[in-house]
Design a protein around this motif. Structure first.
Motif, PDB file in Angstrom:
ATOM      1  N   THR A 135       0.343  -1.003  -0.235  1.00 51.65           N
ATOM      2  CA  THR A 135       0.112  -0.196   0.419  1.00 51.65           C
ATOM      3  C   THR A 135       1.223   1.192  -0.115  1.00 51.65           C
ATOM      4  N   ARG A 136       2.335   1.595   1.132  1.00 47.58           N
ATOM      5  CA  ARG A 136       2.507   2.650   1.280  1.00 47.58           C
ATOM      6  C   ARG A 136       3.666   2.616  -0.435  1.00 47.58           C
ATOM      7  N   VAL A 153       0.946   4.342  -2.720  1.00 51.73           N
ATOM      8  CA  VAL A 153       0.391   5.487  -2.512  1.00 51.73           C
ATOM      9  C   VAL A 153       1.552   5.834  -3.043  1.00 51.73           C
ATOM     10  N   PRO A 168       0.050   8.892  -5.220  1.00 46.83           N
ATOM     11  CA  PRO A 168      -0.470   9.378  -4.398  1.00 46.83           C
ATOM     12  C   PRO A 168      -2.520   9.732  -3.833  1.00 46.83           C
ATOM     13  N   ARG A 224      -6.006   4.745  -4.717  1.00 48.23           N
ATOM     14  CA  ARG A 224      -7.137   4.093  -3.077  1.00 48.23           C
ATOM     15  C   ARG A 224      -7.134   2.933  -3.012  1.00 48.23           C
ATOM     16  N   ARG A 253      -1.096   4.584   8.258  1.00 52.07           N
ATOM     17  CA  ARG A 253      -0.146   5.430   8.377  1.00 52.07           C
ATOM     18  C   ARG A 253      -0.095   5.263   6.878  1.00 52.07           C
ATOM     19  N   GLY A 280      -1.526   4.565   4.044  1.00 56.08           N
ATOM     20  CA  GLY A 280      -2.079   5.907   3.115  1.00 56.08           C
ATOM     21  C   GLY A 280      -3.342   4.538   2.353  1.00 56.08           C
ATOM     22  N   LEU A 340      -7.809   4.053   2.688  1.00 58.92           N
ATOM     23  CA  LEU A 340      -8.706   4.374   2.754  1.00 58.92           C
ATOM     24  C   LEU A 340      -9.678   3.834   3.221  1.00 58.92           C
ATOM     25  N   ARG A 368       0.130  11.892  10.463  1.00 60.30           N
ATOM     26  CA  ARG A 368      -0.771  11.898   9.227  1.00 60.30           C
ATOM     27  C   ARG A 368      -0.377  12.564   8.776  1.00 60.30           C
ATOM     28  N   ALA A 409      -3.994  12.437   4.349  1.00 55.43           N
ATOM     29  CA  ALA A 409      -4.224  11.572   5.285  1.00 55.43           C
ATOM     30  C   ALA A 409      -5.101  11.772   5.937  1.00 55.43           C
ATOM     31  N   ARG A 434      -8.726  12.437   3.924  1.00 51.78           N
ATOM     32  CA  ARG A 434      -9.315  10.751   4.058  1.00 51.78           C
ATOM     33  C   ARG A 434      -9.917  10.335   5.333  1.00 51.78           C
TER      34      ARG A 434
END
Length: 222
Positions: free
Chosen positions: A69-70, A73, A77, A80, A98, A100, A102, A169, A173, A176
């Motif tokens: 995920t990191r 994202v 950026p 989702r 953390r 990213g 959602l 954050r 973030a 979101r």
């Protein structure tokens, strides 16, 4: 008719991946554009396919879902990610958010719930399984209540923003998690700096941490 939401399904269990893909494809407004059996493949496929939503497992043998995920994202950026996992502990939730993600659902969710979550995440909404949402609500409520004594000059929403700043954050973030526009978050941050009489974000976070926000053992953000 608007184009279908494009979903990438990531899970290392073939049967679960097949069932999830089937459930999503059964929805008239969702199309599964790819399946990945691990995090490394997920990162590459997300970059190549640019899906609207990545449905991500956490526990995978090659590259875990948090790191995948990191990377997704970081590359995009606007990506989702909806986490779909068996883990409901605070550390896993915190790490995923953390990174990213959602949304965060448990694999016990019904297919209809997963489809609804995919739709919500595609629209930029933060969504959680009921038990996790309840813990988040309790955490924010408790932290906000604590913050009244420490920061009476801040509104309840500003205390929520300050708490999220304290646990690392960024503005995107925070937007979101609290389902706010980036501009609204920027305004809240500006108001926080002004009301706390500090010149930058780092000083605000330092004051928040000295007051105990974001450092309570056993809670999200530890």
């Amino acid at each position: 008719m608007p184009p279908a939401l494009r979903a990438l399904v990531v899970d290392d269990h073939p049967l679960f991946r097949y069932g999830l893909s089937t459930a999503l494809s059964a929805a008239s407004d969702v199309a599964v554009v790819g399946e990945a059996s691990g995090g490394t493949a997920a990162v590459a496929m997300a970059a190549a396919l640019r899906p609207d939503v990545v449905v991500m497992d956490l526990n995978m043998p090659d590259l875990g879902g948090v790191e995948a995920t990191r990377r997704i994202v970081a590359h995009d950026p606007g990506a989702r990610v909806l986490v779909l996992t068996m883990f409901d502990d605070d550390d896993s939730v915190s790490a995923a958010m953390r990174a990213g993600a959602l949304g965060y659902l448990l694999k016990a969710a019904r297919p209809q719930q997963v489809v609804r979550a995919v739709r919500a995440v595609a629209e930029g909404e933060a969504i959680f399984s009921p038990a996790i949402a309840a813990r988040l609500s309790a955490y924010f409520g408790g932290a906000a209540g604590f913050g009244v004594a420490a920061f009476p000059e801040l509104t309840a929403r500003e205390r929520e923003v300050l708490l999220l700043m304290a646990v690392g954050r960024g503005n995107a973030a925070i937007a979101r998690v609290l389902v706010l526009s980036p501009k609204t978050v920027r305004n809240h941050v500006s108001n926080i700096l002004r009301k706390l009489h500090v010149t930058d974000r780092a000083q605000a976070v330092s004051r928040a941490k000295r007051a105990g926000l974001g450092d309570e053992p056993g809670h999200l953000g530890t």
